[in-house]
Design a protein around this motif. Structure first.
Motif, PDB file in Angstrom:
ATOM      1  N   VAL A 190       0.842  -1.205   0.000  1.00 44.02           N
ATOM      2  CA  VAL A 190       0.000   0.000   0.000  1.00 44.02           C
ATOM      3  C   VAL A 190       0.871   1.246   0.000  1.00 44.02           C
ATOM      4  O   VAL A 190       1.828   1.342   0.763  1.00 44.02           O
ATOM      5  N   PHE A 191       0.480   2.198  -0.866  1.00 42.21           N
ATOM      6  CA  PHE A 191       1.288   3.396  -1.059  1.00 42.21           C
ATOM      7  C   PHE A 191       0.781   4.546  -0.202  1.00 42.21           C
ATOM      8  O   PHE A 191      -0.406   4.832  -0.164  1.00 42.21           O
ATOM      9  N   TYR A 192       1.742   5.233   0.471  1.00 43.71           N
ATOM     10  CA  TYR A 192       1.392   6.476   1.149  1.00 43.71           C
ATOM     11  C   TYR A 192       2.623   7.367   1.137  1.00 43.71           C
ATOM     12  O   TYR A 192       3.719   6.932   1.472  1.00 43.71           O
ATOM     13  N   ASN A 249      -0.306  18.580  -1.658  1.00 44.32           N
ATOM     14  CA  ASN A 249      -1.118  18.287  -2.849  1.00 44.32           C
ATOM     15  C   ASN A 249      -2.564  17.996  -2.422  1.00 44.32           C
ATOM     16  O   ASN A 249      -3.527  18.470  -3.034  1.00 44.32           O
ATOM     17  N   ARG A 250      -2.719  17.267  -1.320  1.00 46.30           N
ATOM     18  CA  ARG A 250      -4.070  16.947  -0.826  1.00 46.30           C
ATOM     19  C   ARG A 250      -4.740  18.186  -0.225  1.00 46.30           C
ATOM     20  O   ARG A 250      -5.954  18.370  -0.356  1.00 46.30           O
ATOM     21  N   ASP A 251      -3.942  19.083   0.410  1.00 46.54           N
ATOM     22  CA  ASP A 251      -4.487  20.372   0.881  1.00 46.54           C
ATOM     23  C   ASP A 251      -5.135  21.098  -0.293  1.00 46.54           C
ATOM     24  O   ASP A 251      -6.229  21.673  -0.168  1.00 46.54           O
ATOM     25  N   ALA A 283      -9.653   7.650  -8.017  1.00 44.29           N
ATOM     26  CA  ALA A 283      -9.577   6.349  -8.698  1.00 44.29           C
ATOM     27  C   ALA A 283      -8.354   5.516  -8.326  1.00 44.29           C
ATOM     28  O   ALA A 283      -8.360   4.302  -8.502  1.00 44.29           O
ATOM     29  N   MET A 284      -7.294   6.183  -7.845  1.00 44.76           N
ATOM     30  CA  MET A 284      -6.055   5.471  -7.498  1.00 44.76           C
ATOM     31  C   MET A 284      -5.657   5.955  -6.114  1.00 44.76           C
ATOM     32  O   MET A 284      -4.757   6.777  -5.948  1.00 44.76           O
ATOM     33  N   ALA A 285      -6.329   5.426  -5.101  1.00 47.80           N
ATOM     34  CA  ALA A 285      -6.377   6.129  -3.818  1.00 47.80           C
ATOM     35  C   ALA A 285      -5.309   5.717  -2.809  1.00 47.80           C
ATOM     36  O   ALA A 285      -5.118   6.415  -1.821  1.00 47.80           O
ATOM     37  N   GLY A 286      -4.619   4.586  -3.001  1.00 49.66           N
ATOM     38  CA  GLY A 286      -3.669   4.142  -1.972  1.00 49.66           C
ATOM     39  C   GLY A 286      -4.414   3.925  -0.661  1.00 49.66           C
ATOM     40  O   GLY A 286      -5.360   3.136  -0.587  1.00 49.66           O
ATOM     41  N   THR A 287      -4.014   4.672   0.369  1.00 52.53           N
ATOM     42  CA  THR A 287      -4.694   4.551   1.673  1.00 52.53           C
ATOM     43  C   THR A 287      -6.037   5.294   1.682  1.00 52.53           C
ATOM     44  O   THR A 287      -6.766   5.229   2.663  1.00 52.53           O
ATOM     45  N   ASN A 294     -11.236   4.484  -4.575  1.00 54.63           N
ATOM     46  CA  ASN A 294     -10.940   3.194  -5.190  1.00 54.63           C
ATOM     47  C   ASN A 294      -9.437   2.905  -5.227  1.00 54.63           C
ATOM     48  O   ASN A 294      -8.620   3.802  -5.420  1.00 54.63           O
ATOM     49  N   ASP A 295      -9.088   1.642  -5.047  1.00 53.14           N
ATOM     50  CA  ASP A 295      -7.737   1.186  -5.379  1.00 53.14           C
ATOM     51  C   ASP A 295      -7.850  -0.269  -5.810  1.00 53.14           C
ATOM     52  O   ASP A 295      -8.661  -1.032  -5.271  1.00 53.14           O
ATOM     53  N   ALA A 296      -7.006  -0.651  -6.799  1.00 50.17           N
ATOM     54  CA  ALA A 296      -7.068  -2.011  -7.322  1.00 50.17           C
ATOM     55  C   ALA A 296      -6.495  -3.034  -6.344  1.00 50.17           C
ATOM     56  O   ALA A 296      -6.818  -4.216  -6.416  1.00 50.17           O
ATOM     57  N   VAL A 297      -5.647  -2.590  -5.420  1.00 50.70           N
ATOM     58  CA  VAL A 297      -4.973  -3.521  -4.510  1.00 50.70           C
ATOM     59  C   VAL A 297      -5.882  -3.831  -3.311  1.00 50.70           C
ATOM     60  O   VAL A 297      -6.321  -2.909  -2.613  1.00 50.70           O
ATOM     61  N   PRO A 298      -6.172  -5.125  -3.045  1.00 50.02           N
ATOM     62  CA  PRO A 298      -7.099  -5.461  -1.955  1.00 50.02           C
ATOM     63  C   PRO A 298      -6.660  -4.923  -0.587  1.00 50.02           C
ATOM     64  O   PRO A 298      -7.494  -4.458   0.193  1.00 50.02           O
ATOM     65  N   GLU A 356     -11.417  -1.971  -7.437  1.00 47.34           N
ATOM     66  CA  GLU A 356     -11.453  -2.423  -8.829  1.00 47.34           C
ATOM     67  C   GLU A 356     -10.308  -1.807  -9.598  1.00 47.34           C
ATOM     68  O   GLU A 356      -9.816  -0.730  -9.233  1.00 47.34           O
ATOM     69  N   ASP A 357      -9.956  -2.463 -10.692  1.00 47.36           N
ATOM     70  CA  ASP A 357      -9.058  -1.822 -11.635  1.00 47.36           C
ATOM     71  C   ASP A 357      -9.855  -0.689 -12.275  1.00 47.36           C
ATOM     72  O   ASP A 357     -10.946  -0.917 -12.805  1.00 47.36           O
ATOM     73  N   LEU A 358      -9.328   0.536 -12.204  1.00 47.59           N
ATOM     74  CA  LEU A 358     -10.112   1.677 -12.700  1.00 47.59           C
ATOM     75  C   LEU A 358     -10.461   1.523 -14.174  1.00 47.59           C
ATOM     76  O   LEU A 358     -11.457   2.080 -14.649  1.00 47.59           O
ATOM     77  N   ARG A 359      -9.641   0.749 -14.904  1.00 48.75           N
ATOM     78  CA  ARG A 359      -9.904   0.598 -16.345  1.00 48.75           C
ATOM     79  C   ARG A 359     -11.168  -0.231 -16.584  1.00 48.75           C
ATOM     80  O   ARG A 359     -11.796  -0.128 -17.628  1.00 48.75           O
ATOM     81  N   ILE A 377      -6.987  10.803 -11.262  1.00 51.73           N
ATOM     82  CA  ILE A 377      -6.011   9.710 -11.413  1.00 51.73           C
ATOM     83  C   ILE A 377      -4.651  10.177 -10.881  1.00 51.73           C
ATOM     84  O   ILE A 377      -4.164  11.242 -11.244  1.00 51.73           O
ATOM     85  N   ASP A 378      -4.092   9.359 -10.022  1.00 51.35           N
ATOM     86  CA  ASP A 378      -2.867   9.730  -9.299  1.00 51.35           C
ATOM     87  C   ASP A 378      -1.922   8.522  -9.320  1.00 51.35           C
ATOM     88  O   ASP A 378      -1.709   7.861  -8.301  1.00 51.35           O
ATOM     89  N   PRO A 379      -1.350   8.225 -10.504  1.00 47.62           N
ATOM     90  CA  PRO A 379      -0.564   6.999 -10.637  1.00 47.62           C
ATOM     91  C   PRO A 379       0.890   7.159 -10.196  1.00 47.62           C
ATOM     92  O   PRO A 379       1.334   8.271  -9.899  1.00 47.62           O
TER      93      PRO A 379
END
Ligand SMILES: C[S@@+](CC[C@H](N)C(=O)[O-])C[C@H]1O[C@@H](n2cnc3c(N)ncnc32)[C@H](O)[C@@H]1O
Length: 351
Positions: free
Chosen positions: A19-21, A28-30, A49-53, A73-77, A100-103, A116-118
């Protein structure tokens, strides 16, 4: 907020565990929180769509004003589990977790705002984000592939974005405009145009927020705002051109980076992670001229063989005969609508 214990503190960040943080992206989030409070999303739906935590989506749901729902959403369970816990911890009724996979997700559902924040470039996800963005919706994207976009790897930029980047004084502005230009061309394939709301460079990344506008006419208008920047590194001369030549960079977006009406209603807030920095950047964005390149005081001074005058003195002197502003791209940069020879004359008057 629950975040992985071993997370990125600085730089573009990388995946640590599953998991990415990245703590540095809190500014950026501010910006997302402030922007959400300034745009009217009443009764609308948003997708992180690519939310990490889920840090961005949860903060938006918790802190931004307005009556909207956000799907995170994040594709990683494992990330999905953390997102759910963060929604529960914050007692959010306007946020919902998806795994889900955003695609796939964006072939089935549309949203009024898609973010989208890849890791690296947004290019592989643009098609999905565009088709998943409802009519007149907003597309937000982060690009951390600054090395190709700002000219360190020009071949990669040409492959990925179909444009020639500049490695040099104002390479980051060229990079941001190449990214927008690429999105304009992609969006035009769907008979859509874009209106930039807030597009900027900060720390190690580019970030764009673009409102979709419907119709072939809007798509054509967008394409008409693409062009090239001519730049001669020896003389420092730069200008906009419609057609490419041996010293031109692009194609790129030559239009505005900001919607000034929305910027005017954006405000810093004491609950942000970096309120002072937000105040300062808002001030700079609000005054920044809509000119697609800037000059650097050190560069112009080196060309003239003088020591660089203080930036405030430059702004005052140039302001006597032109529009002039600071730029968020560089603390020693400024924008002016003076032509290059007049700019040099004004500089010499400062010595
Ligand atoms: C840079 S991180 C996002 C960071 C996050 N937005 C934040 O503010 O902390 C990229 C995320 O995208 C997720 N991801 C990658 N490919 C994906 C896909 N096709 N669909 C959905 N999520 C994806 C990764 O699992 C990762 O968590």
């Amino acid at each position: 907020m629950v975040v992985p214990e071993d997370h990125s503190i600085r730089g573009p960040g990388k995946r640590v565990g599953k998991v990415f943080y990245n703590r540095q992206m809190r500014f950026n989030r501010d910006i997302s929180v402030c922007l959400f409070s300034a745009i009217d999303l009443k009764g609308r739906s948003a997708l992180d769509a690519m939310a990490g935590t889920g840090a961005r989506g949860v903060r938006i749901a918790n802190e931004a004003e307005g009556d909207f729902n956000i799907w995170i959403n994040d594709a990683v369970p494992e990330a999905h589990g953390i997102i759910q816990r963060n929604i529960e911890l914050n007692d959010l009724e306007n946020a919902f977790a998806i795994n889900e996979d955003l695609r796939c997700l964006l072939t089935k559902r549309v949203f009024d705002y898609v973010d989208i924040d890849p890791f690296g470039s947004p290019v592989p996800y643009l098609h999905s984000a565009i088709i998943g963005c409802r009519r007149n919706g907003i597309l937000a994207a982060t690009a951390t592939d600054t090395a190709p976009l700002a000219g360190t790897y020009p071949k990669k930029c040409i492959r990925r974005y179909g444009a020639r980047p500049l490695r040099g004084r104002f390479g980051h502005e060229i990079g941001l405009r190449i990214l927008i230009g690429h999105i304009v061309r992609e969006v035009a394939k769907y008979d859509r145009g874009v209106e930039p709301i807030l597009c900027f460079y900060a720390d190690h990344y580019f970030r764009v927020h673009l409102r979709m506008r419907e119709g072939g006419g809007r798509a054509d208008e967008g394409l008409e705002q693409l062009g090239f920047i001519e730049y001669d590194a020896e003389t420092g001369r730069r200008s906009i051109s419609e057609m490419p030549g041996p010293t031109s960079y692009g194609p790129l977006w030559t239009g505005p980076l900001f919607d000034h009406a929305i910027l005017t209603s954006m405000e810093s807030g004491k609950d942000l992670a970096e309120p002072r920095r937000m105040e300062k950047i808002l001030e700079t964005w609000k005054s920044e001229l809509d000119i697609p390149f800037f000059y650097d005081s050190d560069e112009i001074s080196a060309i003239l063989g003088i020591s660089p005058p203080p930036l405030d003195a430059i702004l005052e002197k140039l302001g006597e005969r032109s529009n002039v502003s600071r730029t968020h791209f560089s603390p020693t940069g400024f924008k002016t609508d003076l032509d290059f020879d007049e700019l040099l004359d004004s500089f010499l008057e400062l010595v």
